[in-house]
Design a protein around this motif. Structure first.
Motif: not given
Length: 562
Positions: A201-224
């Motif tokens: 986060v805040g790395d200039p290598r990734f501050s110009n993407l084509p559009r927004k980029f959404k991430t999830s990283i989770s171990g939740c059994a319910s996939h919340c």
């Protein structure tokens, strides 16, 4: 690992799409030109040195309506402009001299101290208004540019920021609110999430993407965290040798072209998550479509490439090694939250509660922070979490205090023992503040919820009612049991009227599908409670056994749903 032959993409665009990796470096639209002219991360210093001192009128338009977003700032909608004017007015005619400010809260994780600071900012600078979003952020309103430096100073003093909370960059990364304490989790994904955030986060290598980029990283059994609709998602699984790790999904998203993510079929350890995340986002940066904003999300690239070719590119061009094949996640429920009193692995309990369609206040958030301070028993200090269903969770409560905490939460406007309607209703920001919206949403969602509780007080099954102010689906109307997409219609007198297009039977999970919509079916805002009552009453009369609403809709005669 199984042997795989080289594969070709499913299809190739017929004309150049501005993909950097193919040599197309010249900007093809105004947004791309603006990012080339100046890295949006540089706008922070101008806010500090110029705009906060000289005021709103000093802001360069390229900064105001574009680069400000990289620090969580969107101009707020001018009061009194009706939805029928949304698409006809110029941006400067819609702009108020105030901002929505989005506080970045990765994984929804807050200490009580951090929450107290967010609450203070809301009360001091934002007219005591606060919204919990379905991306685990807090959104504040009525913010003046003159106050932004002081707000940043307060946030950064407790380890928070607004960096890349919006913009064409890696936005907030979702995580399970019970990460690290859930009794049924596949693994604790918190360390992998924090390592990825801290590194990129805040790395200039990734501050110009084509559009927004959404991430999830989770171990939740319910996939919340709803991996099916993120650009990239790391989903907890048990690997071939019994070691927990992650299955990787790419290419999900909603808006006007909804698409579910697809599995790459690889197994990734916790330690590998940052590197694999970097590879996926780098593919998006280099091969993503930049010609048209409407086709610039990674879901369009995945639709053309397919998961096999995407995996091959990731492994050969970005990782330099093959990843092992891995299993799919366990079956996934369609209704996901952590509402109620939930046991933790350490014998304490977490208490999850709903907001009122995401709306709360600085005063209430301050009360929530104080409650966590009073009752939280965790060794690391009092903790609060935000959820992807616009809810809140207080961690580390002694079981003997649970009922007291539930009552005190209710007094703050948070309900840990909600009705089905309170539990399942969310709403986007709507026309009150959003310049894209066509209709009012927060108050409308609350009115619907209250009316349904009055009309169907014994309704006994989970149901989601998602109220969205425009086609962009910030409130996920396509994957709701009952999804409302705001629109403007003409009344009998020819005047504009707020209405909703209806989507029925959408869901995520193992049986994921987008909701059914019917030609010509729309309801006015005033008619919405009558319509919902009619459809749900029909469901109660015709359902078979414990049939969920979405399953009923999939087999229902159209006449039952109109």
């Amino acid at each position: 690992m199984s042997a795989r032959r080289d594969v070709e993409p499913r299809s190739v665009p017929k004309k150049a799409q501005g993909q950097w990796a193919l040599g197309y470096r010249e900007p093809l639209n105004k947004n791309e030109q603006g990012k080339k002219d100046d890295d949006p991360l540089n706008v922070r210093q101008r806010i500090l040195d110029i705009y906060s001192k000289q005021g709103f009128d000093s802001i360069d338009p390229g900064d105001l309506r574009a680069r400000f977003r990289w620090f969580g700032l969107y101009t707020q909608r001018q009061e009194g402009i009706p939805g029928g004017k949304t698409a006809t007015l110029e941006p400067e005619e819609l702009d108020a001299e105030y901002f929505m400010l989005r506080v970045r809260i990765d994984g929804g994780a807050l200490t009580a101290q951090q929450l107290a600071v967010v609450a203070d900012i809301s009360s001091t600078y934002g007219r005591d208004v606060a919204d919990v979003s379905d991306r685990q952020n807090v959104q504040l309103h009525w913010i003046r540019v003159e106050d932004v430096p002081a707000i940043w100073e307060k946030l950064e003093a407790v380890g928070l920021s607004t960096t890349e909370a919006c913009g064409d960059c890696p936005r907030v990364m979702l995580g399970c609110p019970l990460e690290g304490v859930a009794t049924d989790a596949v693994l604790d994904a918190g360390p992998a999430l924090r390592a990825t955030v801290d590194k990129y986060v805040g790395d200039p290598r990734f501050s110009n993407l084509p559009r927004k980029f959404k991430t999830s990283i989770s171990g939740c059994a319910s996939h919340c965290t709803n991996h099916e609709i993120n650009d990239v998602a790391f989903v907890g699984v048990v690997g071939p040798d019994g070691t927990p790790g992650f299955d990787v999904w790419v290419g999900g998203g909603l808006s006007t072209n909804p698409r579910f993510a697809e599995r790459l079929g690889v197994f990734v350890t916790s330690e590998e998550v940052p590197e694999v995340w970097e590879g996926v986002v780098s593919i998006f940066r280099d091969y993503g479509y930049r010609r048209s904003r409407n086709h610039a999300r990674i879901k369009f690239l995945m639709a053309d490439w397919g998961p096999e070719y995407f995996r091959q590119t990731l492994e050969t061009e970005y990782l330099g090694r093959a990843l092992p094949d891995g299993p799919a996640p366990e079956s996934s429920p369609s209704h996901r939250d952590h509402v109620g009193v939930v046991p933790q692995v350490d014998g304490l309990v977490a208490i999850g509660a709903t907001t009122r369609a995401g709306r709360t206040s600085g005063t209430a958030l301050a009360g929530l922070a104080a409650l966590a301070e009073k009752y939280g028993r965790g060794a690391g200090g009092p903790r609060v979490r935000l959820t992807a269903q616009q809810g809140v969770v207080v961690l580390d409560i002694h079981p003997d205090d649970a009922d007291t905490v539930v009552d005190e939460l209710r007094g703050l406007g948070y309900e840990a023992r909600p009705s089905a309607f309170r539990r399942g209703t969310i709403a986007c920001t709507g026309i009150e503040f959003c310049k894209l919206a066509l209709v009012e949403t927060k108050g409308r969602a609350e009115a619907i919820r209250e009316e349904m509780e009055r009309r169907l007080p014994d309704f006994d099954t989970p149901v989601t009612i998602n109220v969205n102010g425009c086609p962009n689906s910030c409130a996920r109307f396509q994957v709701a049991d009952i999804g409302f997409k705001g629109m403007i219609t003409k009344g009998a007198d020819g005047a504009d009227s707020e209405a909703f297009q209806v989507h029925l039977g959408g869901q995520m999970g193992t049986e994921a599908e987008f909701g059914r919509k019917f030609r010509g079916l729309k309801v006015t805002a005033a008619e919405a409670p009558d319509y919902i009552e009619r459809v749900l009453t029909g469901y109660l009369e015709r359902r078979e056994g414990g049939e969920p609403f979405a399953a009923y809709v999939s087999r229902a005669d159209e006449a039952w749903l109109l």
